[in-house]
Design a protein around this motif. Structure first.
Motif, mmCIF file in Angstrom:
data_model
loop_
_atom_site.group_PDB
_atom_site.id
_atom_site.type_symbol
_atom_site.label_atom_id
_atom_site.label_comp_id
_atom_site.label_asym_id
_atom_site.label_seq_id
_atom_site.Cartn_x
_atom_site.Cartn_y
_atom_site.Cartn_z
ATOM 1 N N MET A 73 18.767 55.115 -35.982
ATOM 2 C CA MET A 73 18.242 55.796 -34.794
ATOM 3 C C MET A 73 17.153 54.967 -34.115
ATOM 4 N N LEU A 74 16.352 54.272 -34.887
ATOM 5 C CA LEU A 74 15.328 53.402 -34.300
ATOM 6 C C LEU A 74 15.969 52.246 -33.526
ATOM 7 N N ILE A 75 17.090 51.725 -34.025
ATOM 8 C CA ILE A 75 17.803 50.666 -33.305
ATOM 9 C C ILE A 75 18.329 51.198 -31.976
ATOM 10 N N SER A 76 18.869 52.416 -31.986
ATOM 11 C CA SER A 76 19.361 53.032 -30.744
ATOM 12 C C SER A 76 18.241 53.155 -29.716
ATOM 13 N N LEU A 77 17.088 53.614 -30.165
ATOM 14 C CA LEU A 77 15.931 53.753 -29.281
ATOM 15 C C LEU A 77 15.539 52.412 -28.665
ATOM 16 N N MET B 293 25.881 48.818 -22.218
ATOM 17 C CA MET B 293 24.559 49.097 -22.793
ATOM 18 C C MET B 293 24.510 50.527 -23.323
ATOM 19 N N LEU B 294 25.027 51.486 -22.537
ATOM 20 C CA LEU B 294 25.078 52.876 -22.998
ATOM 21 C C LEU B 294 26.003 53.001 -24.214
ATOM 22 N N PHE B 295 27.061 52.222 -24.201
ATOM 23 C CA PHE B 295 28.003 52.169 -25.325
ATOM 24 C C PHE B 295 27.267 51.855 -26.628
ATOM 25 N N MET B 296 26.434 50.820 -26.630
ATOM 26 C CA MET B 296 25.745 50.410 -27.850
ATOM 27 C C MET B 296 24.603 51.359 -28.214
ATOM 28 N N THR B 297 23.948 51.927 -27.209
ATOM 29 C CA THR B 297 22.919 52.931 -27.498
ATOM 30 C C THR B 297 23.533 54.106 -28.239
ATOM 31 N N GLU B 298 24.680 54.566 -27.744
ATOM 32 C CA GLU B 298 25.374 55.678 -28.391
ATOM 33 C C GLU B 298 25.946 55.260 -29.741
ATOM 34 N N PHE B 299 26.365 54.010 -29.842
ATOM 35 C CA PHE B 299 26.888 53.491 -31.107
ATOM 36 C C PHE B 299 25.880 53.707 -32.226
ATOM 37 N N TRP B 300 24.620 53.326 -32.015
ATOM 38 C CA TRP B 300 23.615 53.415 -33.074
ATOM 39 C C TRP B 300 23.137 54.848 -33.275
ATOM 40 N N GLU B 301 23.120 55.641 -32.211
ATOM 41 C CA GLU B 301 22.765 57.062 -32.395
ATOM 42 C C GLU B 301 23.833 57.756 -33.238
ATOM 43 N N ARG B 302 25.109 57.427 -32.981
ATOM 44 C CA ARG B 302 26.188 58.020 -33.775
ATOM 45 C C ARG B 302 26.187 57.495 -35.208
ATOM 46 N N PHE B 303 25.747 56.243 -35.405
ATOM 47 C CA PHE B 303 25.560 55.745 -36.769
ATOM 48 C C PHE B 303 24.598 56.659 -37.515
ATOM 49 N N ALA B 304 23.506 57.008 -36.856
ATOM 50 C CA ALA B 304 22.517 57.882 -37.489
ATOM 51 C C ALA B 304 23.097 59.266 -37.761
ATOM 52 N N PHE B 305 23.807 59.810 -36.776
ATOM 53 C CA PHE B 305 24.339 61.166 -36.896
ATOM 54 C C PHE B 305 25.400 61.249 -37.983
ATOM 55 N N TYR B 306 26.362 60.322 -37.969
ATOM 56 C CA TYR B 306 27.454 60.369 -38.937
ATOM 57 C C TYR B 306 27.053 59.796 -40.290
ATOM 58 N N GLY B 307 25.966 59.045 -40.319
ATOM 59 C CA GLY B 307 25.481 58.550 -41.594
ATOM 60 C C GLY B 307 25.065 59.673 -42.523
ATOM 61 N N ILE B 308 24.532 60.763 -41.969
ATOM 62 C CA ILE B 308 24.114 61.893 -42.807
ATOM 63 C C ILE B 308 25.162 63.007 -42.845
ATOM 64 N N ARG B 309 26.118 63.011 -41.919
ATOM 65 C CA ARG B 309 27.040 64.137 -41.765
ATOM 66 C C ARG B 309 27.816 64.441 -43.034
ATOM 67 N N TRP B 310 28.345 63.391 -43.664
ATOM 68 C CA TRP B 310 29.168 63.617 -44.849
ATOM 69 C C TRP B 310 28.337 64.065 -46.046
ATOM 70 N N ALA B 311 27.047 63.736 -46.050
ATOM 71 C CA ALA B 311 26.220 63.949 -47.239
ATOM 72 C C ALA B 311 25.480 65.287 -47.240
ATOM 73 N N LEU B 312 25.347 65.948 -46.095
ATOM 74 C CA LEU B 312 24.458 67.111 -46.017
ATOM 75 C C LEU B 312 24.874 68.233 -46.966
ATOM 76 N N THR B 313 26.142 68.666 -46.892
ATOM 77 C CA THR B 313 26.549 69.783 -47.740
ATOM 78 C C THR B 313 26.508 69.393 -49.220
ATOM 79 N N LEU B 314 26.927 68.175 -49.530
ATOM 80 C CA LEU B 314 26.912 67.723 -50.918
ATOM 81 C C LEU B 314 25.479 67.630 -51.444
ATOM 82 N N TYR B 315 24.565 67.187 -50.589
ATOM 83 C CA TYR B 315 23.150 67.089 -50.986
ATOM 84 C C TYR B 315 22.556 68.470 -51.252
#
Length: 502
Positions: free
Chosen positions: A201-205, A27-49
């Motif tokens: 992030m809402l899915i993780s919550l 359960m913690l695995f999947m909670t972290e899975f979706w939080e990391r989706f949120a975190f890494y979803g924006i990580r690559w785009a921030l500097t380029l944006y």
């Protein structure tokens, strides 16, 4: 002072087992899975944006974007110190995770707003929410296992797969979104990336809210933390903290932030030592060993986190991304090489540690960290070769060196990061495990802020060139390789300070 630790850790509940581990791990695995989706979803785009939106694509904005990214990433991890303390002393682990996830989701939707000040305020909101979420879900993984349970390292490695499963699919999905919305300017496409991450992030919550009953009371507030007004006070504190972190990014700058982070790290270290003194000589030695490892962790992340800054500009401008049929490999997809390698390699590394343990030849914690530093160094060695010997007539290097660099860094990461999480739960004073986990993330934060400063130096005033990249990555290789060798040399001393912890 006594030679033994006098404070005993509470026993772990008798959980149903699933695939050889306590069922709540998944359960913690999947909670972290979706939080990391949120975190890494924006990580690559921030500097380029930042360059596209606020500098209208001018390469002169690369240094500012790198420093801003480094400061953001540093503060994301630095706030883990406060989040760990809040969970330990004020509202407990479960409530901290729920409040943190909610605030992070708000911040992710805020950065969609096309205004630099609101964008930075949104990043500050993500930072504050992450401070409550990140250290405490990691601490809860450790609480699923009894003291001395040999499965703990392997459990953290599996948990790390959850982290990187989310990190794997996030750049693929968000990079695809950004590359397919071709009828709009790229800065608009990046806003879709940020929105998709907010949904993750809402899915993780929701996942943690529904699944927390499996924990059988682990992480719930203690009797003196049960008053729900404490949650209100924490939320009010977060509302005060958000503009503070905004000012740190928008006004103080990365250099001032580095001094503040260093002072905070010294303060956390002092608190851990004071607590250790109350528990005897063995605990003092263990805290000292942990702090030494933290120092090497700074170096690892200073160079590993070039992935979100200088490596992005390298991929965008100096790597030949043309594939078969004229298709161009999206910049964001390079960010998935690391998690793909982790998903493939993590089970193999976990099995390898188990096999070596059975044969009583498993490397000690400091030697695993040394291997991590050397793996990181080898990644830069590949880039050194490419930038010095494989630059084509178009001024670009082939696709494969950057991809291979990510793989080699990943091998190093697997020897270091999940082991570090497990190490903290073994060596920290029992009453301050959350604070110690915050200290671990604070050492990562210092490295991340240095990564932004270093990436800004590589880009300079006019943007990254082949020569500036070669100079920066050569320095990276030699410093990482030297630190890895040094750690191997002092490993026997650190092992003695650990008093049997493996």
């Amino acid at each position: 002072m006594s030679e033994t630790i006098t404070t005993a850790a509470p026993a772990a509940p008798d959980y149903p087992q699933m695939l050889g581990h306590p069922r709540p791990l998944w359960m913690l695995f999947m909670t972290e899975f979706w939080e990391r989706f949120a975190f890494y979803g924006i990580r690559w785009a921030l500097t380029l944006y930042i360059v596209a939106e606020f500098f209208h694509g001018d390469a002169a904005g690369q240094a500012f974007a790198s420093r801003t990214y480094g400061a953001y990433l540093a503060l994301v991890y630095a706030t883990a110190v406060f989040g760990g303390y809040v969970a330990d002393k004020i509202i407990g682990y479960q409530r901290s995770i729920l409040v943190g996830a909610t605030v992070m989701a708000v911040g992710l939707f805020m950065i969609m707003l096309p205004n630099e000040q609101l964008f930075l305020l949104g990043l500050a909101t993500i930072i504050v929410g992450n401070g409550l979420f990140k250290p405490n879900i990691s601490s809860m993984v450790g609480q699923l296992y009894a003291q001395g349970d040999s499965r703990r390292d392997r459990g953290f490695t599996l948990f790390y797969m959850g982290i990187n499963g989310g990190a794997l699919i996030a750049p693929l999905i968000t990079g695809w979104l950004a590359s397919t919305l071709t009828d709009t300017p790229m800065q608009q496409n990046y806003k879709v990336v940020f929105g998709a991450s907010g949904v993750g992030m809402l899915i993780s919550l929701a996942w943690f809210w529904i699944g927390r009953r499996q924990l059988k009371g682990v992480g719930r507030p203690t009797a003196d933390q049960a008053n729900r007004l404490r949650v209100v006070y924490v939320v009010l504190g977060m509302l005060v903290a958000i503009p503070v972190f905004y000012l740190l990014m928008a006004r103080a700058g990365a250099v001032v932030l580095q001094w503040l982070l260093t002072a905070l790290f010294i303060g956390v270290g002092a608190m851990l030592v004071v607590e250790a003194v109350r528990n005897g000589k063995v605990q003092i030695h263990r805290v000292i060993a942990m702090l030494i490892i933290f120092a090497f962790n700074v170096l690892f992340w200073m160079f590993f986190e070039q992935a979100g800054s200088s490596f992005n500009f390298l991929a965008q401008n100096i790597v030949d991304r043309q594939m078969f049929g004229g298709w161009e490999f999206p910049v964001g997809w390079f960010q998935s090489v690391n998690p793909v390698a982790i998903v493939i390699l993590a089970p193999l590394v976990s099995l390898a540690w188990g096999w070596l343990d059975q044969h009583r030849i498993e490397p000690s914690i400091p030697r695993k960290f040394g291997l991590g530093l050397l793996g990181n160094a080898l990644g830069f060695l590949v880039l050194m070769y490419a930038l010095s010997s494989a630059v084509g007539s178009n001024g670009q290097i082939p696709f494969w060196p950057l991809a291979l660099c990510y793989v080699l860094q990943t091998a190093g990461e697997l020897c270091l990061s999940p082991i570090g999480l497990s190490m903290v739960t073994k060596l920290a004073p029992v009453r301050l495990v959350g604070l110690a986990m915050g200290g671990w993330f604070l050492s990562t934060a210092i490295g991340n802020n240095l990564s932004g400063l270093f990436a800004g130096h590589i880009s300079g005033a006019s943007g990254m060139t082949v020569a500036s990249a070669l100079g920066g990555f050569t320095f990276s290789f030699y410093l990482l390789a030297g630190a890895g060798v040094l750690l191997f040399l002092i490993a026997p001393l650190i092992n003695r300070l650990m008093h049997g912890v493996k």
